[in-house]
Design an enzyme around this catalytic site. Sequence first.
Site: not given
Length: 708
Positions: A495, A521, A492, A629, A626-627, A624
């Site tokens: 980032h 990332e 983190e 990606y 429902a998200g 993939i």
Amino acid sequence: MLSDAASASGGNVVSSSEAVNPLHLSGALPRFDLFESEHVVPGVRALLTELEGELSDLEGSIEPTWTGLIDRLESMSERLGFGWGMVGHLMGVQNSDALREAHAEVQPEVIGFGLRLAQSRPIFEGLEALQASDAFSGLDPAQKRIVASLLREARHAGVGLSDSDRERFNAIQAELGELGTRFSNHVLDATKAFGLLLRDPAEMAGTPESLRELSAQNAREAGEEGATPEAGPWRITLDAPVLIPFLEHGEHRDLREQLYRAYVTRAGSGEFDNAPLIEQILALRHEMARLLGFESYAALSVDSKMAPSVAGVDSLLEDLRESSMDSAREDLSALQSYAEEQGLEGDLQLWDSGFYSERLREEKFDYSEEELRPYFPMPRVLEGLFALAGRLFGVSIEAADGETPVWHEDVRFFRVKDEAGNPLAAFFLDPFSRPGDKRGGAWMDECLGRTIAGAETSPRAAVAYLVCNQAPPVGEQPSLMTFDEVLTLFHEFGHGLQHMLTRVDYGLASGIRNIEWDAVELPSQFMENWCYHRETLIGLSGHIETGEKLPVELFDKIDAARTFRAGSAMMRQLYFATMDLALHRTDLAEAGESIFDVQRRIAEKTTVLPPLPEDRFLCSFGHIFAGGYAAGYYSYKWAEVLSADAFSAFEDAGLEDAEAVAETGRRFRETVLAMGGGTPPMEVFTAFRGREPSPEALLRHSGLAPAA
Ligand SMILES: [Zn+2]
């Protein structure tokens, strides 16, 4: 549209009541001390009313110039991003029923405004006019890239379509949203519908205490009032925190099989069957991509990413596959022999591999995460992390607690300064788990972004939120961290560095904004590599009681565990990524293939223990379906290649050569950390590394050899 920073034109809303609404104080550090849940609904509505008016004004008087168009868009985005961002942040770290209700009440209005902005025809035409104008050539590359990104986002939102096509596009979007929700609900419902009540302690043999506690609690909730961790009964469900420990530790093989089969067929038949939904989702995505002029949904997805093309992704995945497959096969045969030694009869099955790999791991690396904790008291770890940031990037980090309000007493505030002591940026750190009101996991979020807009002299500095969920302090003793918690903190922080050390002056592309998803990332995973650097990790350790450094033998085990079954882990991710891409690149109806035909075809190339014929894993693949990606699962590997290769620049320079490390670190700061979303990520990477990325370092760090 990016949530954004800078109070340029416009100014703040004055709320109808006399009191100040903290959601309206954009441009400065948030006033958490003034915030109440009651501020959300009126505050967001007032903000949206103001922004709606401004959007209409803007649409009515488009001026295709940087200040006339982009600055005004940034300003709107800044104010919405500040107010709504503060609500979103508090939803994650200080949740309550009142806040959740308020959030749910206004969320559709915020989404509606976002859609109106994204599909604004006058703004789109203004952007096109700006790009075609003489003045455009006078803009710098970051400004040009911002205009190009805004145009691309608008095109992907359907703004360039004819009225009838746009109507169809919007209908598809709405249907996809609904299908995604139904998909997730089916997974939840199917998960909930399954529960195995165990009464015989022999059936729980091998399971850890934490699983017994959780499953006894499950049993009590299911009506078995007297259930206890010691005597049962225990209710085993398909939720990951219950299922995974059972598959890894449960000695009862038949039960492992029963649970495994239930898990991989979840939401794959009956009333919660997701297969028909997947077919619809894929068909609609394909149609949508075609409307926008793309060959496939995969091509649409990759259009806004760093990967140059779908073929470019294929080639990376294939390289990694060729380099990992043999190693995955060796892992399997080693595990088969080990299992036989332990008394397994016959072939190792899918429900055995988790169990025997855990036994093998315990035998090979006989340390536990708990054993490491005393070596990593948080104050020592922070000191070591900040010292590393100093060595690498020439920044100093100083505690500034009390200088600004925080949302919880455990939250720390730090300032980041340059070598001359000038303030550069700041961050909040909310380190500890608070199950009652804080979301699990760890994340970095922006509080304020760097921008020149509205600034008198120098750009406004960036401020980040770093949120972790590590063990809280007990009594007088500071938080003692596991190695995983140290890794997460470094991640983190990476980032955060990219957000804070940006040199981009435009709010729409500073820090992590406007960076392609498959590249974002890079700095976070890059920082994780330092935890596997002996001097760094040992340097930041110090036993809580004795002050003793982490013993070298323990470091060596941590390091060796990194490559344990790395080929198998790699192949698992490649199986998912390749399948995701395959499903999103073809018109299945046209090809005459079912989704399960595709799965089988990909599994043949990417698994060493093939899935069961009745496997319905796709029916619960929420990433993939429902998200976010879809046709983007490969991003995990893409970014890992970049981060490992970036770290290898330090290895090449010589990790023990302080001067070389400092020099390479400064170059990393001036490229990867400074250029943010203002420069295409391939250019940023090449500027740092002197060449395009190669998977060699990732394979080497994973103990895998590059394919010949
Ligand atoms: Zn991350």
